[in-house]
Scaffold this active site. Structure first.
Site, PDB file in Angstrom:
ATOM      1  N   ARG A  27       0.820  -1.213   0.000  1.00 11.79           N
ATOM      2  CA  ARG A  27       0.000   0.000   0.000  1.00 11.79           C
ATOM      3  C   ARG A  27       0.854   1.263   0.000  1.00 11.79           C
ATOM      4  O   ARG A  27       0.390   2.328  -0.414  1.00 11.79           O
ATOM      5  CB  ARG A  27      -0.972   0.008   1.188  1.00 11.79           C
ATOM      6  N   SER A  54      -4.037   4.387   6.836  1.00 11.48           N
ATOM      7  CA  SER A  54      -3.722   3.006   6.484  1.00 11.48           C
ATOM      8  C   SER A  54      -3.809   2.739   4.989  1.00 11.48           C
ATOM      9  O   SER A  54      -3.243   1.762   4.520  1.00 11.48           O
ATOM     10  CB  SER A  54      -4.588   2.025   7.264  1.00 11.48           C
ATOM     11  N   GLU A  75     -18.930   4.159   2.429  1.00 13.97           N
ATOM     12  CA  GLU A  75     -18.294   3.656   1.201  1.00 13.97           C
ATOM     13  C   GLU A  75     -19.213   3.708  -0.003  1.00 13.97           C
ATOM     14  O   GLU A  75     -18.778   3.935  -1.132  1.00 13.97           O
ATOM     15  CB  GLU A  75     -17.807   2.208   1.398  1.00 13.97           C
ATOM     16  N   PHE A 100     -15.086  -3.513   2.446  1.00  7.99           N
ATOM     17  CA  PHE A 100     -16.163  -2.514   2.465  1.00  7.99           C
ATOM     18  C   PHE A 100     -16.211  -1.722   1.166  1.00  7.99           C
ATOM     19  O   PHE A 100     -17.251  -1.219   0.769  1.00  7.99           O
ATOM     20  CB  PHE A 100     -15.983  -1.592   3.684  1.00  7.99           C
ATOM     21  N   HIS A 126      -6.088  -3.766   2.373  1.00  7.01           N
ATOM     22  CA  HIS A 126      -6.367  -4.818   3.365  1.00  7.01           C
ATOM     23  C   HIS A 126      -7.126  -5.973   2.745  1.00  7.01           C
ATOM     24  O   HIS A 126      -8.151  -6.441   3.254  1.00  7.01           O
ATOM     25  CB  HIS A 126      -7.161  -4.251   4.556  1.00  7.01           C
ATOM     26  N   ASP A 134      -7.145  -8.244  12.935  1.00  7.27           N
ATOM     27  CA  ASP A 134      -8.522  -7.738  12.820  1.00  7.27           C
ATOM     28  C   ASP A 134      -9.517  -8.871  12.584  1.00  7.27           C
ATOM     29  O   ASP A 134     -10.679  -8.753  12.946  1.00  7.27           O
ATOM     30  CB  ASP A 134      -8.639  -6.728  11.664  1.00  7.27           C
ATOM     31  N   ARG A 184      -2.140  -5.576   3.567  1.00 11.35           N
ATOM     32  CA  ARG A 184      -1.816  -4.730   4.711  1.00 11.35           C
ATOM     33  C   ARG A 184      -0.382  -4.938   5.179  1.00 11.35           C
ATOM     34  O   ARG A 184       0.346  -3.999   5.476  1.00 11.35           O
ATOM     35  CB  ARG A 184      -2.773  -5.046   5.867  1.00 11.35           C
TER      36      ARG A 184
END
Lengths: 332, 297
Positions: A27, A54, A75, A100, A126, A134, A184
């Site tokens: 990322r 992030s 979103e 999402f 992610h 998570d 991630r």
């Protein structure tokens, strides 16, 4: 030319199979690529759903605050707002967690972006089980499947930070909707600045040792490229000729490269940080069965949800680490 | 804002009547589609396309144009009919509605017909897109005089995405966004107050930082005045809640939610049998509810 040993593509980083390999979250490549795309073209704008840190959108947002829209945790709105901005000539990049965006906003992506052929780039950060602690709710392992079935949508999964940056710049230059999935965790940098990247083109990362009779062709996408390369190296040094074709573009499929690759190997194996249903594996199987049918073994998550854990232990748990891939090859 | 004389109001009312007739004719030709919403929005669409909007039917991509986003995409018959009569395409083409190969898709498709600002149909998404357009315009031109008008249904306001969009519009103080709600109090399964009550709509929008006006959606002067006031609001987006009578113009269809999604010929039969629905509707419109008696009768 008959190779009597396996050969990595010359442009790849020489440290891949050493402990000195660089580890960077891909990322980061998006964040740098987005900023550079913004430098090059004032029409590039960025939107984010409360995740600028992030998703690394913050680099662009800090440089060009007037071209950044903070959408908050919404979103579905973000996807359609981007469509509206594209209708006015902007080149919007929307970033969120893949589960999402596009997970929650799939219908908005499909209709307000793809059906309008809107010039919007969707960044699914992610993705994969390597999201880690998570847990399942945040680990997108279905996103390739739901995006590749949408017409007009380009689907990309870069293997490392350098490729993610190139993919971002390529997406900005491409006219039409693009989806890029990112991981991630920090992952090995496999490519170099010299490594080519072109939307729709596969790259042969490792050519098999041709003296082995049995030949396996691994097709890999995304950050598991490194695991695939390690497994392939191990098997080439044993008794199986294993090549690795990297496909950062799942859609459109590089059928030219795939045709050649399929004809040169007895069995194909696909590797992706995704369900074995619907992603790269299914794409390859669909094509191969209708052209030059061969066995396609799909490595990925076998129809279960993810869970909390450390990224590397989760990858191993779901059978996507180098050793598991190697074992699967030995069992063929 | 443009002040409309009584004559101009009458002309717009006549245009609306023509649009209503086209709506009936095209729905009958298509054999499917929505009747109530298109009929009740004909007055507002006539006002928009023949007076309010800065646009050029012969140049649908004109950069300086105002944008009209029909978020309630299913009422596209009124959009298509108005566009045809305004000169975007031949009126005859209205009869191709919903047929294979048509430019007049069942729900508007941007790629199919010049002059359509976005594909719509999935309720809620049009407002988000209108917000995006208004935002992009403001990025380029903070003192823009281009407006983005977004027409929504009232049932549509049940979609969560509407409020996500409203939240962003309010946050960004999009003064160049004017939302018009077709408050006809009906939706597919019944009256909005029974399916999912919406009041207080004024309260909801005000709390999202919208300037709110409520008007009679069939009083062209009142709507025009409200749009003029909305255009002069600064620091907030605007919403005009237009109270309408569903299926306005055809009294035997009015106020019956069952006309939401049926074309004439397939609607409820309490007042008019199916076979006579189209003719009854056209007769009502052509004679202005019986006020004009044809000379040959």
């Amino acid at each position: 030319m008959h190779l009597d040993t396996y050969m990595f593509a010359k442009h790849l980083d020489k440290r891949i199979c050493t402990p000195e390999v660089e580890q960077v979250p891909n990322r980061n490549g998006y964040g740098e690529g987005l900023k550079e795309a913004g430098d090059r073209n004032e029409k590039v704008v960025a939107l984010c759903a409360d995740l600028t840190g992030s998703t690394r959108t913050n680099i662009f947002a800090d440089a060009y605050p007037e071209r950044f829209v903070q959408c908050g945790i919404a979103e579905q709105n973000m996807a359609s707002v981007a469509s509206g901005m594209a209708a006015m000539g902007k080149i919007p990049f929307i970033a969120g967690y893949a589960m999402f965006s596009p997970g929650r906003s799939w219908e908005q992506v499909r209709t307000t972006i793809a059906y309008n052929n809107s010039n919007v780039k969707i960044i699914g950060a992610h993705a994969g089980v390597s999201v880690g602690p998570d847990g399942a709710t945040h680990q997108a392992i279905e996103d390739i499947a739901i995006m590749r079935v949408i017409p007009n949508m380009i689907v990309l999964a870069p293997c490392d930070a350098l490729e993610a940056k190139k993919a971002t710049l390529a997406a900005a230059a491409h006219e039409g909707p693009v989806y890029i999935r990112l991981a991630r965790d920090k992952t090995p940098v496999v490519t170099t600045a010299d490594s080519p990247f072109e939307i729709g083109k596969a790259e042969l990362f490792l050519e098999k040792d041709q003296k082995h009779e049995k030949t396996i062709g691994i097709i890999v996408t995304g950050i598991l490229a490194h695991n695939a390369l390690q497994a392939a190296k191990t098997l080439n040094e044993e008794s199986v000729g294993v090549s690795v074709l990297h496909m950062p573009t799942i859609k459109p499929l590089d059928t030219v490269a795939l045709d050649e690759f399929t004809s040169e190997h007895d069995v194909l194996m696909t590797v992706e940080e995704h369900q074995v249903a619907g992603g790269l594996g299914s794409t390859i199987a669909e094509y191969v069965t209708s052209t030059n049918p061969k066995k396609v073994i799909r490595i990925g998550v076998e129809d279960s949800f993810g869970q909390s854990g450390e990224p590397t232990e989760l990858i191993a748990h779901y059978g996507m680490d180098a050793e598991s891939i190697a074992q699967k090859i030995r069992a063929i | 804002m443009y002040y409309l004389s009584n004559t101009e109001i009458k002309e717009l009312e006549a245009k609306a009547n023509t649009i209503r007739q086209s709506i009936i004719e095209m729905l009958v030709s298509a054999g499917s589609g929505h009747t109530a919403g298109p009929l009740d929005m004909a007055d507002i669409f006539a006002l928009l396309y023949f007076s309010v909007l800065k646009h050029d039917p012969k140049n649908p991509d004109w950069e300086e144009r105002d944008r009209l986003v029909l978020s309630a995409g299913h009422i596209c018959p009124v959009l298509y009919a108005t566009m045809a009569h305004a000169g975007y395409f031949p009126v005859e083409e209205l009869m191709t509605l919903r047929k294979l190969g048509t430019r007049l898709q069942g729900h508007p498709h941007k790629e199919a017909l010049p002059g359509i600002e976005t594909s719509s149909g999935p309720l809620g998404s049009g407002l988000s897109q209108a917000v995006g357009m208004a935002l992009a315009e403001r990025m380029d031109n903070p003192y823009t005089s281009k407006f983005v008008y977004c027409v929504t249904g009232d049932g549509e306001l049940q979609e969560g995405q509407i409020w996500e969009a409203a939240m962003l519009a309010g946050k960004e103080q999009l003064h160049n966004l004017v939302v018009i709600v077709d408050r006809n109090a009906i939706q597919i399964d019944g009256y909005t107050k029974d399916i999912m009550p919406l009041e207080s709509l004024r309260g909801k929008f005000e709390s999202f930082n919208f300037d709110v006006q409520e008007v009679d959606g069939h009083n062209i002067r009142m709507v025009n005045d409200a749009i003029g006031k909305a255009q002069s609001v600064y620091g907030q987006p605007s919403v005009i809640i237009a109270h309408t009578v569903s299926s306005k113009g055809v009294d035997v269809f009015e106020r019956d939610f069952r006309w939401h999604g049926n074309p004439p010929g397939k609607g409820p039969e309490d007042r008019v049998p199916k076979g006579k629905q189209a003719d009854a509707a056209l007769e009502k419109l052509r004679t202005l509810g019986g006020m004009i008696i044809p000379s040959d009768s």
